[in-house]
Design an enzyme around this catalytic site. Structure first.
Site, short mmCIF file in Angstrom:
data_model
loop_
_atom_site.label_atom_id
_atom_site.label_comp_id
_atom_site.label_asym_id
_atom_site.label_seq_id
_atom_site.Cartn_x
_atom_site.Cartn_y
_atom_site.Cartn_z
N LYS A 44 0.73 -1.15 0.23
CA LYS A 44 -0.11 -0.09 0.04
C LYS A 44 0.91 1.14 0.04
CE LYS A 44 -1.65 1.68 3.94
NZ LYS A 44 -1.35 3.08 4.26
N ASN A 45 1.95 1.41 0.94
CA ASN A 45 2.68 2.41 1.11
C ASN A 45 3.64 2.74 0.11
OD1 ASN A 45 0.95 3.05 3.39
ND2 ASN A 45 2.62 2.52 4.80
N CYS A 138 -4.89 12.51 11.87
CA CYS A 138 -5.88 11.28 11.83
C CYS A 138 -5.72 10.86 13.18
CB CYS A 138 -5.09 10.38 10.70
SG CYS A 138 -3.57 9.77 11.28
N ARG A 143 0.01 14.69 12.27
CA ARG A 143 0.60 14.35 10.74
C ARG A 143 1.23 15.65 10.16
NH1 ARG A 143 -1.05 9.17 9.54
NH2 ARG A 143 0.52 9.01 8.03
N PRO A 144 1.99 16.39 10.84
CA PRO A 144 2.16 17.85 10.22
C PRO A 144 3.18 17.61 8.85
CG PRO A 144 3.65 17.35 11.95
CD PRO A 144 2.65 16.13 12.09
N VAL A 145 3.10 18.61 7.96
CA VAL A 145 4.01 18.31 6.74
C VAL A 145 4.96 19.46 6.72
CG1 VAL A 145 2.11 17.15 5.50
CG2 VAL A 145 2.07 19.73 5.60
N ASP A 146 5.33 20.13 7.71
CA ASP A 146 6.45 21.14 7.84
C ASP A 146 7.70 20.58 7.25
OD1 ASP A 146 6.53 19.35 10.18
OD2 ASP A 146 8.17 20.60 10.76
N LEU A 147 8.17 19.43 7.29
CA LEU A 147 9.37 19.14 6.62
C LEU A 147 9.29 19.05 5.11
CD1 LEU A 147 10.42 16.23 9.16
CD2 LEU A 147 11.22 18.40 9.16
N ASP A 330 4.18 0.59 12.11
CA ASP A 330 3.23 -0.22 11.48
C ASP A 330 3.02 -1.74 11.74
OD1 ASP A 330 3.49 1.73 8.14
OD2 ASP A 330 2.66 2.08 10.30
N VAL A 352 7.32 6.79 17.44
CA VAL A 352 6.93 7.57 16.08
C VAL A 352 5.59 8.44 15.81
CG1 VAL A 352 6.82 7.14 13.35
CG2 VAL A 352 8.22 5.67 14.92
N ARG A 422 -8.76 0.02 4.29
CA ARG A 422 -7.68 0.88 3.54
C ARG A 422 -6.59 0.35 3.33
NH1 ARG A 422 -6.16 4.98 7.31
NH2 ARG A 422 -4.96 5.37 5.41
C1 EPZ Z 1 4.39 6.86 6.34
O1 EPZ Z 1 3.51 7.97 6.82
C2 EPZ Z 1 3.47 5.83 6.11
N1 EPZ Z 1 2.29 6.01 5.29
C3 EPZ Z 1 2.62 5.28 7.52
O2 EPZ Z 1 1.79 4.16 7.25
C4 EPZ Z 1 4.11 5.03 8.37
O3 EPZ Z 1 3.62 4.54 9.78
C5 EPZ Z 1 4.94 6.09 8.53
O4 EPZ Z 1 5.49 6.52 6.89
C6 EPZ Z 1 6.13 5.71 9.16
O5 EPZ Z 1 6.75 4.68 8.69
C7 EPZ Z 1 2.19 6.10 3.75
O6 EPZ Z 1 3.48 6.02 3.52
C8 EPZ Z 1 1.33 6.61 3.17
P1 EPZ Z 1 6.49 10.07 8.43
P2 EPZ Z 1 4.22 9.20 7.03
O7 EPZ Z 1 6.34 11.16 7.68
O8 EPZ Z 1 5.02 9.67 5.72
C9 EPZ Z 1 6.55 13.39 11.80
C10 EPZ Z 1 0.17 2.49 7.70
O9 EPZ Z 1 -0.56 2.42 8.77
N2 EPZ Z 1 6.58 14.45 10.67
O10 EPZ Z 1 7.62 9.21 8.57
O11 EPZ Z 1 3.24 10.33 7.15
C11 EPZ Z 1 5.25 12.83 12.04
O12 EPZ Z 1 4.23 13.60 12.69
C12 EPZ Z 1 0.49 4.40 7.57
O13 EPZ Z 1 0.24 2.23 6.50
C13 EPZ Z 1 6.91 15.61 11.08
O14 EPZ Z 1 6.92 15.97 12.15
O15 EPZ Z 1 5.24 9.25 8.10
C14 EPZ Z 1 5.31 11.38 12.92
O16 EPZ Z 1 5.37 11.77 14.07
C15 EPZ Z 1 0.35 4.89 9.07
N3 EPZ Z 1 6.73 16.71 9.76
C16 EPZ Z 1 6.83 11.19 12.06
O17 EPZ Z 1 7.44 12.43 11.60
C17 EPZ Z 1 6.73 16.42 8.70
O18 EPZ Z 1 6.67 17.05 7.90
C18 EPZ Z 1 6.91 9.98 11.24
O19 EPZ Z 1 6.05 10.42 9.95
C19 EPZ Z 1 6.36 14.74 8.48
C20 EPZ Z 1 6.25 13.73 9.63
#
Ligand code: EPZ
Length: 459
Positions: A44-45, A138, A143-147, A330, A352, A422
């Site tokens: 999926k991911n 969620c 789930r911020p996107v600042d990075l 996960d 995480v 999902r």
């Molecule tokens: C991906 O989410 C996966 N989703 C998630 O799978 C998975 O749990 C996660 O990576 C970690 O492995 C998809 O690939 C669609 P992150 P993502 O950015 O990219 C913080 C599932 O169950 N963060 O690595 O959103 C964030 O808040 C799903 O299949 C920032 O602070 O994960 C979190 O605490 C759930 N700023 C940490 O980083 C940012 O800009 C990890 O998030 C981005 C992230």
């Protein structure tokens, strides 16, 4: 640059998970042995981000091994709303993003599918201007996107966020991103993927330091390289991308889903049953297999892409979720289900996501002995769980409840199946084929099943 700014703007088009999801429950009768072999679907991911990556290509892309999941279907609908032509034939998707027209993607889809934010990098790189709703939080966290945003700004994009919409544009006449050196404060999977995609068409070299190393990042890199992108170091902490002017057509197969495979490995352990599965990439499951061995199972390679679990007496262990190659967040909920019936005291530390322990309350309803201390769960193993009506709260929590039900005495009724749909393709059928006693039954829409009222009363 191909001109026309694209807007994924806010349409109140109602969309939802398949109608049967919200109006059906899963009934599982526990303590029946499993046997046989299960086929693992495409990841999926990986599929979600590769579908977004297809926006980078002005020619035909053929994707194989695309899993049939609600989230993947939603991503397809969003791409279609952008003018992408998609032909789906089973798990093969033919995608033509040559003419991304100015259109409006259904806001309800974009807001419900966080992964739709992956479109920002490719659309910005191809069109020079994009507007996309800020993905909400969620069940598992903010789930911020600042990075993502800071990385795009480092590459020369002007990014503004107003009224919940992210507007990114590239100033200047050539409207092309510039290569940059970007250090990620956290090895975010999504941010790594967004910036890697954006950098494939940038002017110059981009270095992403402290990059995520997840296999899905590597799969995306391999997909982009198959289109002619110049990417080195995917799967390590430093990824180097040399931008090119244009990518070309490809025929690419999505990697098998390591989290689905891990979920079935835990099913074998919790049901004290020997089962096998393929296709898998064993190297993607290093931490999962190591922890299963700690707990008492043996996991053997039957061939290059087939694993077999041989269960033992399950005993306690300690788990801390970490970025790859550490233990995957996960898989946390699934292992918690297993540890509730493993002898001794275990701890799980979820590092995480800030709110990914909501399955604890539901497991407690089944007789699990778990105490929460912030993001640490202390689990005392009990001989067996007892079937009960429970509510799924998020994707992996729903899988954990299925696993717990396999080990429980009596019947478990699971509501909230939209979460399961999902991320797991045909989970009910796959479990039935392994001998599990479960079925998905419709419920009256306006009925208040006894479970739901007692569950809500207890929360
Ligand atoms: C991906 O989410 C996966 N989703 C998630 O799978 C998975 O749990 C996660 O990576 C970690 O492995 C998809 O690939 C669609 P992150 P993502 O950015 O990219 C913080 C599932 O169950 N963060 O690595 O959103 C964030 O808040 C799903 O299949 C920032 O602070 O994960 C979190 O605490 C759930 N700023 C940490 O980083 C940012 O800009 C990890 O998030 C981005 C992230």
């Amino acid at each position: 640059m191909e001109g026309r700014p694209i807007t994924l703007s806010i349409d109140r088009i109602q969309t939802s998970a398949p109608p049967e999801a919200g109006n059906s429950v899963l009934q599982i009768w526990g303590r029946s042995p499993l046997h046989g072999h299960v086929r693992i679907s495409g990841a999926k991911n990986a599929a979600l981000v590769v579908l977004a990556g297809a926006l980078l290509c002005p020619e035909h892309c053929r994707l194989r091994n695309v899993p049939s999941l609600v989230d993947v279907a939603r991503m397809g609908q969003i791409l279609s709303a952008l003018g992408v032509k998609i032909q789906q034939n089973g798990d093969v998707w033919d995608i033509d993003a040559s003419d991304i027209s100015h259109s409006q993607a259904p806001y309800e889809l974009v807001s419900q599918l966080r992964a739709s934010f992956f479109a920002i990098g490719p659309l910005l790189a191809r069109l020079g201007d994009v507007r996309i709703p800020l993905p909400g939080g969620c069940a598992i966290g903010a789930r911020p996107v600042d990075l993502h945003v800071r990385g795009l700004q480092a590459m020369g994009a002007d990014v503004q966020i107003h009224h919940g919409v992210v507007h990114a544009s590239i100033p200047g006449v050539d409207r092309r991103l510039k290569g940059a050196c970007i250090y990620l404060d956290y090895p975010s999977v999504g941010a790594t993927e967004t910036l890697m995609m954006a950098a494939t068409l940038a002017d110059g070299e981009t270095r992403i330091e402290n990059a995520a190393q997840e296999p899905e990042v590597v799969d995306l890199a391999n997909f982009c390289r198959s289109m002619g992108a110049k990417i080195q170091g995917a799967g390590t902490k430093t990824i180097i991308i040399s931008g090119v002017r244009r990518l070309h057509e490809t025929d690419y197969s999505i990697v098998p889903d390591r989290i689905e495979a891990g979920t079935f490995l835990v099913a074998g352990a919790i049901a004290h049953s020997e089962i096998s599965m393929s296709p898998v990439v064993p190297d993607h499951l290093g931490a999962t297999i190591a922890k299963l061995r700690d707990i008492g199972s043996r996991v053997v390679r039957e061939s290059h892409d087939c694993l077999r679990i041989i269960p033992g007496e399950n005993r306690a262990t300690d788990i801390e979720t970490l970025p790859y190659p550490g233990f995957p967040t996960d898989m946390q909920a699934q292992f918690m289900a297993l540890l509730t019936v493993s002898e001794g005291n275990s701890t799980i530390s979820e590092t995480v996501f800030e709110n990914r322990l909501r399955h604890v309350a539901e497991l407690q309803r089944m007789g699990a002995d778990i105490r929460l201390k912030g993001n640490i769960a202390v689990i005392r193993g009990v001989p067996f769980l007892s079937g009960a009506p429970v509510m799924a709260t998020d994707l992996r929590a729903s899988a954990a409840l299925v696993l717990a039900a396999l080990a429980a005495d009596g019947m478990t009724t699971i509501q909230g199946l939209q979460h399961l749909d999902r991320g797991y393709e045909n989970l009910t059928e796959k479990m039935q084929k392994l001998g599990a006693k479960l079925e998905r039954v419709p419920v009256e829409v306006n009925a208040q099943p006894e479970a739901e009222s007692s569950a809500s009363a207890l929360k």
